[in-house]
Enzyme design. Structure first.
Site, PDB file in Angstrom:
ATOM      1  N   ARG A   1       0.847  -1.196   0.000  1.00 56.16           N
ATOM      2  CA  ARG A   1       0.000   0.000   0.000  1.00 56.16           C
ATOM      3  C   ARG A   1       0.880   1.242   0.000  1.00 56.16           C
ATOM      4  O   ARG A   1       2.092   1.166   0.147  1.00 56.16           O
ATOM      5  CB  ARG A   1      -0.913   0.019   1.232  1.00 56.16           C
TER       6      ARG A   1
ATOM      7  N   ASN B   1      11.585   0.408   1.829  1.00 51.76           N
ATOM      8  CA  ASN B   1      10.467   1.304   2.125  1.00 51.76           C
ATOM      9  C   ASN B   1       9.747   0.939   3.415  1.00 51.76           C
ATOM     10  O   ASN B   1       9.123   1.790   4.041  1.00 51.76           O
ATOM     11  CB  ASN B   1       9.465   1.281   0.966  1.00 51.76           C
TER      12      ASN B   1
ATOM     13  N   SER C   1      12.343  10.113   5.450  1.00 55.46           N
ATOM     14  CA  SER C   1      11.244  11.046   5.689  1.00 55.46           C
ATOM     15  C   SER C   1      11.838  12.415   5.972  1.00 55.46           C
ATOM     16  O   SER C   1      12.997  12.535   6.396  1.00 55.46           O
ATOM     17  CB  SER C   1      10.422  10.586   6.900  1.00 55.46           C
TER      18      SER C   1
ATOM     19  N   TYR D   1       9.967   8.153  16.023  1.00 58.75           N
ATOM     20  CA  TYR D   1       9.919   8.063  14.558  1.00 58.75           C
ATOM     21  C   TYR D   1      11.027   8.929  13.955  1.00 58.75           C
ATOM     22  O   TYR D   1      11.748   8.490  13.053  1.00 58.75           O
ATOM     23  CB  TYR D   1       8.550   8.511  14.054  1.00 58.75           C
TER      24      TYR D   1
ATOM     25  N   ILE E   1       2.822  13.151   2.176  1.00 64.05           N
ATOM     26  CA  ILE E   1       2.320  12.340   1.069  1.00 64.05           C
ATOM     27  C   ILE E   1       0.924  11.838   1.421  1.00 64.05           C
ATOM     28  O   ILE E   1       0.695  11.330   2.521  1.00 64.05           O
ATOM     29  CB  ILE E   1       3.254  11.142   0.800  1.00 64.05           C
TER      30      ILE E   1
END
Length: 238
Positions: A11, A73, A129, A142, A175
């Site tokens: 996804r 990814n 990111s 994160y 995104i």
């Protein structure tokens, strides 16, 4: 036909990358953490588990005998967003184990295979990111994990240069995927207020375009480079 492996590709950004590569002539092996039937060239792989990492590579080699491109990814966000003064050890360790440790050892595993193949024309792309350098105090673990991915990219770019293996980082910005759906309204307002010079959400295809340019060898002299797929977010402005 060139052979690519894209982790976390059922996804969102990963799926977009896999689809763009396939449309441009690549044989793409996708992966995720769930058992899924009916998807050609899908291999279950939790990158935080050593046997899964090895199994992913072995399954590709059993069919193709080689690998030309690895796109790291796969990654996760905190299950609960907490201020850095409240971040739990369990959440921190989970993100380090998947986002950072998993990415590091995927690079190591596939790099050694690429070296054994002779190196040249093989490439690794790590998807990080804007959080690798932009502070988000309600998901600090994160940010730390993605900052680590930036250094993983530098380390492997340095080490693999002698073999002609390019290693790159792509930093997506805001995104539009199912992962950002819960905060879509918030970011929509921020974008309209000028958070990014290009005033729209990014798409998985925007990120995939960067990966494709790398995959096709257009940036080979730029090993170690980070591409900011972020609508200009990274630009310092007055």
């Amino acid at each position: 036909m060139n052979i690519a492996a894209v982790t976390g590709s059922t996804r969102g950004i990963g799926k977009g990358i896999a689809e763009v590569l396939a449309k441009n002539g690549w044989r793409v092996y996708t992966s995720g953490t769930k058992d899924i039937s009916g998807i050609p060239d899908y291999i279950k792989c939790d990158i935080s588990i050593p046997s899964d990492r090895q199994g992913f590579l072995d399954a590709i080699l059993s069919k193709e005998g080689r690998i030309d491109l690895l796109v790291n990814n796969a990654g996760v966000a905190p299950e609960t967003r907490l201020d850095v003064l409240e971040t739990t050890r369990e959440s921190f360790e989970r993100l380090m184990r998947i986002n950072l440790e998993g990415t590091f050892f995927m690079c190591q595993l596939f790099a050694n295979q690429m070296i054994g193949q002779g190196g040249g024309n093989c490439r690794i792309v790590n998807i990080s990111s804007i959080s690798s350098y932009a502070s988000s105090i309600n998901r600090g673990e994160y940010c730390v994990s993605k900052a680590g991915v930036s250094m993983v990219t530098q380390l492997f770019a340095h080490r693999l240069a002698e073999y002609g293996i390019g290693v790159f980082e792509v930093r997506p910005g805001i995104i539009l995927t199912d992962m950002t759906a819960a905060v879509k309204d918030k970011y929509e307002r921020l974008i309209e207020d000028g958070l990014t010079p290009i005033q729209r959400f990014g798409t998985p295809e925007d990120v995939a375009a960067c990966v494709l340019a790398i995959a096709e060898g257009r940036l080979d002299f730029c090993t170690g480079q980070a591409l900011n797929a972020d609508g200009g977010f990274h630009i310092r402005r007055l």
